[in-house]
Design a protein around this motif. Structure first.
Motif, PDB file in Angstrom:
ATOM      1  N   ARG A 160      11.708  -8.219   7.087  1.00 49.49           N
ATOM      2  CA  ARG A 160      12.615  -7.597   5.933  1.00 49.49           C
ATOM      3  C   ARG A 160      11.309  -7.021   4.833  1.00 49.49           C
ATOM      4  O   ARG A 160      10.973  -8.016   4.293  1.00 49.49           O
ATOM      5  N   ASN A 161      11.405  -5.864   4.880  1.00 52.25           N
ATOM      6  CA  ASN A 161      10.781  -5.284   3.876  1.00 52.25           C
ATOM      7  C   ASN A 161      11.612  -4.775   2.641  1.00 52.25           C
ATOM      8  O   ASN A 161      12.751  -4.580   2.814  1.00 52.25           O
ATOM      9  N   VAL A 165      -5.027  -6.890   5.466  1.00 55.03           N
ATOM     10  CA  VAL A 165      -5.075  -6.640   4.011  1.00 55.03           C
ATOM     11  C   VAL A 165      -4.828  -5.057   4.057  1.00 55.03           C
ATOM     12  O   VAL A 165      -3.714  -4.872   3.220  1.00 55.03           O
ATOM     13  N   MET A 166      -5.129  -4.305   4.704  1.00 58.99           N
ATOM     14  CA  MET A 166      -4.729  -2.910   4.808  1.00 58.99           C
ATOM     15  C   MET A 166      -3.294  -2.468   5.053  1.00 58.99           C
ATOM     16  O   MET A 166      -2.771  -1.665   4.790  1.00 58.99           O
ATOM     17  N   LEU A 167      -2.772  -3.482   5.861  1.00 59.27           N
ATOM     18  CA  LEU A 167      -1.346  -3.322   6.068  1.00 59.27           C
ATOM     19  C   LEU A 167      -0.259  -4.100   5.376  1.00 59.27           C
ATOM     20  O   LEU A 167       0.872  -4.286   5.953  1.00 59.27           O
ATOM     21  N   ARG A 168      -0.677  -4.527   4.485  1.00 60.27           N
ATOM     22  CA  ARG A 168       0.101  -5.510   3.596  1.00 60.27           C
ATOM     23  C   ARG A 168       1.515  -4.900   3.366  1.00 60.27           C
ATOM     24  O   ARG A 168       2.299  -5.399   3.472  1.00 60.27           O
ATOM     25  N   ASP A 169       1.559  -3.657   2.922  1.00 56.93           N
ATOM     26  CA  ASP A 169       2.835  -3.187   2.346  1.00 56.93           C
ATOM     27  C   ASP A 169       3.576  -2.696   3.750  1.00 56.93           C
ATOM     28  O   ASP A 169       4.679  -2.793   3.583  1.00 56.93           O
ATOM     29  N   ARG A 222       6.591  -3.275   0.466  1.00 58.40           N
ATOM     30  CA  ARG A 222       7.376  -2.479   0.065  1.00 58.40           C
ATOM     31  C   ARG A 222       7.499  -1.120   0.697  1.00 58.40           C
ATOM     32  O   ARG A 222       8.405  -0.245   0.334  1.00 58.40           O
ATOM     33  N   ALA A 223       6.920  -1.140   1.815  1.00 61.87           N
ATOM     34  CA  ALA A 223       7.161   0.346   2.513  1.00 61.87           C
ATOM     35  C   ALA A 223       8.378   0.141   3.577  1.00 61.87           C
ATOM     36  O   ALA A 223       8.738  -0.920   4.364  1.00 61.87           O
ATOM     37  N   PHE A 224       8.743   1.276   4.024  1.00 66.29           N
ATOM     38  CA  PHE A 224       9.585   1.479   5.020  1.00 66.29           C
ATOM     39  C   PHE A 224       8.647   1.467   6.645  1.00 66.29           C
ATOM     40  O   PHE A 224       7.614   2.211   6.499  1.00 66.29           O
ATOM     41  N   THR A 225       8.948   0.743   7.239  1.00 66.04           N
ATOM     42  CA  THR A 225       8.018   0.365   8.315  1.00 66.04           C
ATOM     43  C   THR A 225       8.347   0.824   9.905  1.00 66.04           C
ATOM     44  O   THR A 225       9.734   0.446  10.181  1.00 66.04           O
TER      45      THR A 225
END
Length: 192
Positions: free
Chosen positions: A155-156, A113-117, A122-125
């Motif tokens: 793919r984000n 849940v905390m790392l969903r983005d 929507r995040a660059f990871t």
């Protein structure tokens, strides 16, 4: 600038800063919170998530208030507890196999849940993996490498978190001579 630093232990969230969301107005204050959180950190097997949020506000030429929010999360994923790490692996595999990231169930664990983005959001990871070269730890190192290899296929959809308040124009006196080094620091942080 806001900071949070949490530790996930046996399905519970432990706040390492002791104040939930810490608001910082200077770099020195942010480092004080880092020292405080680091002193509260235990070395039992657990996952920790450190998040920095920077909100930039400005008034455009029409007098409307705009916001831009940038968030960086740093997650330390230990090999244990395995249930959380297995949930992350499941999410990654589902993201690779499914064409619609909205159909992935992130509610499997607190960590997912905390790392969903970060995973399919929507995040660059970036994934940085730390390996132990001890032959006795080779199984854990191979599992970590396999997880990182799978992450390459995610793919984000990176988006800018910007929005405008739909309000009446604001008039503000701009006084940039009060503390120019503070404005420079905030501008530099926002550009990063």
């Amino acid at each position: 600038i806001h900071l949070t630093w949490t530790r996930l232990v046996n399905g519970a969230v432990v706040d390492l800063l002791g104040c939930g969301l810490a608001r910082c107005v200077s770099l020195a204050e942010a480092f004080q919170y880092l020292v405080k959180g680091y002193s509260n950190k235990c070395y039992n097997p657990c996952h920790t998530v450190f998040t920095v949020s920077i909100e930039q506000k400005w008034i455009d030429s029409n007098g409307l208030l705009f916001h831009r929010l940038s968030t960086a999360s740093f997650c330390e994923m230990s090999a244990y507890p395995e249930s959380s790490l297995n949930s992350v692996e499941d999410i990654i595999k589902n993201l690779i196999q499914m064409s619609d990231p909205k159909s992935v169930n992130y509610e499997q664990s607190l960590l997912t849940v905390m790392l969903r983005d970060s995973f399919g959001g929507r995040a660059f990871t970036w994934i940085i993996c730390c390996l132990n070269m001890d032959p006795m730890q080779s199984e854990i190192s191979l599992k970590t490498l396999d997880l990182c290899w799978c992450c390459r296929n995610i793919r984000n959809f990176v988006t800018v978190n910007g929005f405008a308040d739909n309000n009446t124009p604001i008039t503000v006196e701009k006084d940039f001579n009060r503390c120019p080094e503070q404005y420079f620091g905030l501008q530099f942080a926002a550009q990063q």
